[in-house]
Scaffold this active site. Sequence first.
Site, PDB file in Angstrom:
ATOM      1  N   LYS A   8      68.692  30.709  14.645  1.00  0.00           N
ATOM      2  CA  LYS A   8      69.635  31.730  14.208  1.00  0.00           C
ATOM      3  C   LYS A   8      70.857  31.006  13.672  1.00  0.00           C
ATOM      4  CE  LYS A   8      72.282  35.667  15.995  1.00  0.00           C
ATOM      5  NZ  LYS A   8      72.506  36.515  17.179  1.00  0.00           N
ATOM      6  N   ASP A 101      74.282  44.491  25.416  1.00  0.00           N
ATOM      7  CA  ASP A 101      73.597  44.993  24.223  1.00  0.00           C
ATOM      8  C   ASP A 101      72.097  45.137  24.486  1.00  0.00           C
ATOM      9  OD1 ASP A 101      73.498  45.982  21.632  1.00  0.00           O
ATOM     10  OD2 ASP A 101      73.283  44.001  20.718  1.00  0.00           O
TER      11      ASP A 101
END
Length: 132
Positions: A8, A101
Amino acid sequence: PGGRVAVKVYRPDGSGHPAQQHRELAALTNLRHPGLVALRDGGTEPGPDGRTYVVTDLVDGPSLAGRLRAGPLSTDEVHGLAVGLADALAHVHEHGFVHRDIKPANILLEHGHQPRLADFGIARALDGTVAT
């Protein structure tokens, strides 16, 4: 040691503030559990425009969001996911973090059924030392 990984790389313009990027690195570095996607490496490229990156396990399977698009889960599947995620979250909390999240897109299903929690980009330390 070997194997396939996921990388990422944060966009310099933005999907994350540098403080948020470093929080994710700190959270992943300190957490090891079979129900979490493990950090293999991470850092910031050198130079004034260096981007932050993380290298994690590559999870072989869909996200829970993708799996849910295919149809409803059985009672046994829901039970297995709940037990696995509760154990992973207990580990996260024991180490002083709140994920903040939890959603189907951040739950990866290794081999199609074993839940692994991903994306600690907005994790927060329980003691308040990590800014949000």
